[in-house]
Design an enzyme around this catalytic site. Structure first.
Site, PDB file in Angstrom:
ATOM      1  N   CYS A 176      -3.372   0.470   3.071  1.00 19.39           N
ATOM      2  CA  CYS A 176      -3.214   0.669   1.630  1.00 19.39           C
ATOM      3  C   CYS A 176      -2.822  -0.613   0.890  1.00 19.39           C
ATOM      4  CB  CYS A 176      -2.185   1.757   1.364  1.00 19.39           C
ATOM      5  SG  CYS A 176      -0.677   1.598   2.318  1.00 19.39           S
ATOM      6  N   HIS A 201       1.401   0.624  -4.726  1.00 20.23           N
ATOM      7  CA  HIS A 201       1.775  -0.653  -4.118  1.00 20.23           C
ATOM      8  C   HIS A 201       1.475  -1.788  -5.097  1.00 20.23           C
ATOM      9  CE1 HIS A 201       2.520   1.430  -0.527  1.00 20.23           C
ATOM     10  NE2 HIS A 201       1.604   0.951   0.280  1.00 20.23           N
TER      11      HIS A 201
END
Lengths: 351, 351, 351, 351
Positions: D149, D244
């Site tokens: 990710c 993120h």
């Protein structure tokens, strides 16, 4: 149906932003004016506002020019007020006089004898007060208010219990979200790894101890008889973005058991006039049976943020029942509340 | 004075770490053994424990070898127990039989008829139960317990109010810190931007509704008459590292006003036998008069974490008084509590 | 030794509070004046300041009356400045002229050619610039500055590496604490469940890319030759109360391996003149060898908040080494820094 | 079009829940099986899973019975894998052999020479590797993977820059969300008022330094030539639920200015085969021009969580450009990624 023109007063603040977001693609309403303070007037909305919601700023407002919050600059059938109390005090009657239906989130007129304090799913009939209001003030418009965000979910649950068992006393402790304080609001140094055992500059507990009595009261001869219920409130601020959690213990006139109360809460539906409106909560009340729900992060968006979520129904060792209520404070408890009120006005032909 | 040998059972957990930290340079006690589960036995403490406090691991424990929690491996005058309930159930009586004074933070024996449940600043006299306990079980040691961390601060305040005005009913809602759940404890996904309206697997509210009644009870003919006070508790977990905040409303036998209550709380001092011990809180109670205190981050270390902090004393619209209490849950509410109890045992020549 | 009189300018703000807290019981210094803005002047300090530290307000300041930040109202050998940049611009030279040694946390004069920018543990010799400064401006006092809080820990580590291996390039990303923005500072709605990928109104990254070059420079003929090192900085704000974390990758003139670098960092000690002062960090650098340290909550108070903590020393795939540095931003990075500088002035007989 | 049958392996975990949520009302796919570990097998999904998303559990899964993750129990054209690495190692080839197209979020086979590591908006052509894969292993199904990710958003931005200017070196520091660690994942005591300067048990930085090289590589004669780009990564965990954030500095073969780079990023569109799929990000890249964006809480849901958001494009003092990238780690970076890959397989007739 031709769209009804609406305006937002206080459009750049955090509640104003919720109005804008909830009115995006509204089936009945069309936003024709965004009003804010002098600092913003004349600017495009996208320049004037610091957008704080986690959904993008709707396209329809980006290029609208912010206007002053005056009856000259703002002409709309419905005016949504996200104004601060002192400004609302002065401006809202002017708009009512000028013919707008003011649907206000401000606390200024909530206690007015001829001003409805509404949660349509429980006291839609109180809206009839606007007729008396128009006579009293010779207004062609009107003022309709929604309660303090902390009262909202609790009062909805209490109404159901009151109708079934009679509510006599309510002890409550809130754990309130940061968005209730607006932006910039609560400094981060005050709330990370912390709880603030008070909300605002005082006044919050008094509101929560009084407003439900009006909403649970009976409309009688063009005024509201306050419900004869005693409230004791402690209000706290916690590190939550959105969603007020309230722990409550209640004494009932006719004691019951948690299972019976739960069934009655599950089966509640709004009065017919408030049941099928665009913003009607679906369902009005969601009853959770897990041991650790409702939780604000997981449950605040139930029913698009309009549903009241209740859980942990159990016996209270001193009074009769205890439980936890969660309500989205800037949707059901603020902007969504005013919009729902406006829809009820339309539905009742009271514009 | 020759140092008294002490041991810690459950030394690697988060409460065990607090014991180690608070016993660093203790004027009376010397840690001679650190016991933990099989996984850690035989390792140096610095390898066995994942240290989670924000003060460094004291030098004195770094190279101590972890031993099993058995009476063979652990020989000490005083044994501090930070064991889980089920293990404490089994082991604590073995240590009492073997001659150690077990000062326990576990809940296992709190309800035992001959087991003192102590907060020395308010019920130091209850320690006399250990004499009866020794007769009943033929123990040369004893078991002494401290209450649940949520009861701690509240009960201290209630004692002062009870002595002055008589307490009849208590409503309380807690907002409890994460450290109360140990490590790893509460997952971060459960508490960031959230509140959990329940604590543990249940049982927390029952403890808080019962334990204060024993501590506020009277020692009478070698047993405790439970105080005749009704409690109703809601317990919640919030995003706070240390420090439990409790909102409480109380009914008094002789109603009073907040100012009078405040003065009495300010002037409270511990009974003489508990007043000048190394861990005695100084002061026992700190009364804050700001509108938004106590707050856990700012006030939890008052009196090195042993002081109970109270604020927002005001009239309650249903009962008589309402207020907010803060107590450090792993110092006054856990490890510091057991150490204070041990000091009282020494001071009363009951080792 | 007779206590040396000191004053604090900007005493009510959050850095001012740290000064007050760190100067409580200082062995050399006695606070004789607290200065702040007009709003506070004339009030007792305990009324004027909203105390935001988690240690109590020291007794010695509670009843001091706040005075204006003028050379008439404030007479002290040493003046600690926690003023905002624009105000510091104007006032600091006035105090230097009036004979005070100004130890400033403001950024106003850090770039001045004859102004020392000090971290005593690495460039104590730069303090000699004050002699030239006095000649240049005909001041009897002087101005001495400490760097931006984000530069602090990193520069200390870089100095050790530079002396041993030569540093050529530094890439760094900070994750900075909220206390760096003062109070009220960062709104909670901006940082709960969030990161802000910028600090302040800009300027932070430029400071961090320039200030270390001066501190790592050589004192040469009464001025500093800037170190020939290139910096690239990204600065971020995260939901941490205190303690700035910096991830850094460095290119060295003489490449080395992490173990060698680690040993050299562990063995570093401050120059003799800065080694045994009251605020000298003990140790200067703490090297952690766990895979997940340093962490701000657990490590910021190492060495009473004056120690620089470094960890995760490993090879960098592009440059030579990468590592993580932690430094307490309001102690080592602000108030503690200015006090340490003042102690160095005293020790060098430069008052 | 007849719905294509799909199954989810690891359906009760947090990524499994995202799959369920994103597949609710998917226009092409119909979930026919939910597989999980033995503990859950045989239970209704609503009993087996502790739902952690803030949107409600979709109705369609509530009463589905959880089955074992075996080729006997699970028969579906497409199998989405949210399995842990070790289990994925073993099971995914079995499903490929049995004829299912395995779209995997596990890291097990990302480095396989004949396994596509896909971000369809930038390397849709790599999907052709499945033909070679089927020849090599004699599979009727196949395995297709999506990256870690943290690599996801960064690699998408790098692709655009690489095509235009050539990318040579990349420094990056991540600030990663808690949901990336699954549930229960990161203990709250580790992250409130804290940063963890490492992710997982190591391996995260190695993945981020390698995976982009494969995705940015060229498909050449049925294998991928890794891109000749050097990466240096620092990975951190911060107190963010989802999203993120990555700070990056890049060296380009042909240096450019931020404005030019920004324009090229804004104009990027996916290759035709990946442009109009149900999960195609709209837009692929959103460029923010505010000084403090992207921010995870405000921007992670851009393009329903599939869009890569980039901001703060500016010159880098050491390399050429620096910027900040944000990507939703459990949507674009996990479940949404695998679903997008599956749609590409369908579109390319490779099922």
């Amino acid at each position: 149906m031709k769209p009804i023109s609406v305006a937002i007063l206080g459009a750049t603040g955090s509640v104003g932003q919720r109005f804008i977001s909830l009115l995006d693609n509204h089936p009945w309403f069309k936003v024709v004016a965004l009003a804010a303070s002098d600092r913003s007037v004349g600017q495009k909305y996208s320049s004037a506002a610091r957008w704080v919601l986690d959904t993008p700023m709707p396209e329809y407002v980006r290029d609208m020019i912010v206007v002053p919050a005056s009856t000259e600059a703002v002409q709309a059938k419905i005016v949504f007020s996200a104004l601060h109390t002192e400004i609302a005090n002065e401006l809202e009657p002017q708009f009512a006089k000028a013919g707008s239906a003011v649907c206000s989130n401000a606390s200024s007129y909530r206690r007015g004898e001829d001003i409805p304090l509404l949660l349509p799913e429980i006291n839609a009939d109180h809206i009839q007060l606007v007729k008396q209001q128009r006579i009293n003030h010779n207004w062609s418009g009107c003022i309709v208010t929604n309660p303090n965000c902390t009262s909202t979910g609790l009062t909805i649950v209490l109404k159901v219990l009151d109708d079934a068992f009679g509510v006599k006393k309510v002890f409550l402790v809130s754990m309130q979200a940061l968005s209730g304080a607006g932006y910039p609001g609560v400094p981060s140094l005050d709330i990370i790894d912390n709880v603030i055992p008070n909300v605002g500059n005082g006044g919050e507990e008094e509101k929560v101890e009084w407003e439900p009595r009006k909403m649970l009261g009976k409309l009688n001869d063009n005024k509201i008889d306050l419900a004869d219920i005693k409230f004791s409130a402690h209000t706290n601020r916690v590190a939550v973005i959105d969603g007020h959690t309230v722990c409550a213990s209640v004494e009932l006139a006719q004691p019951t058991d948690p299972k019976t109360a739960e069934a009655i809460l599950r089966n509640f539906s709004a009065p017919e006039s408030a049941r099928e409106l665009p913003s009607s909560p679906r369902p009005v009340i969601s009853v959770r049976d897990e041991a650790d729900r409702p939780q604000p992060r997981l449950d605040r968006l139930t029913g698009k943020g309009m549903t009241t979520v209740v859980g942990r129904l159990r016996r209270d060792p001193i009074l009769d029942l205890k439980f936890v209520v969660l309500s989205h404070n800037t949707i059901r408890g603020a902007a969504g509340a005013s919009i729902y009120n406006a829809e009820l006005l339309v539905n009742e032909n009271l514009l």
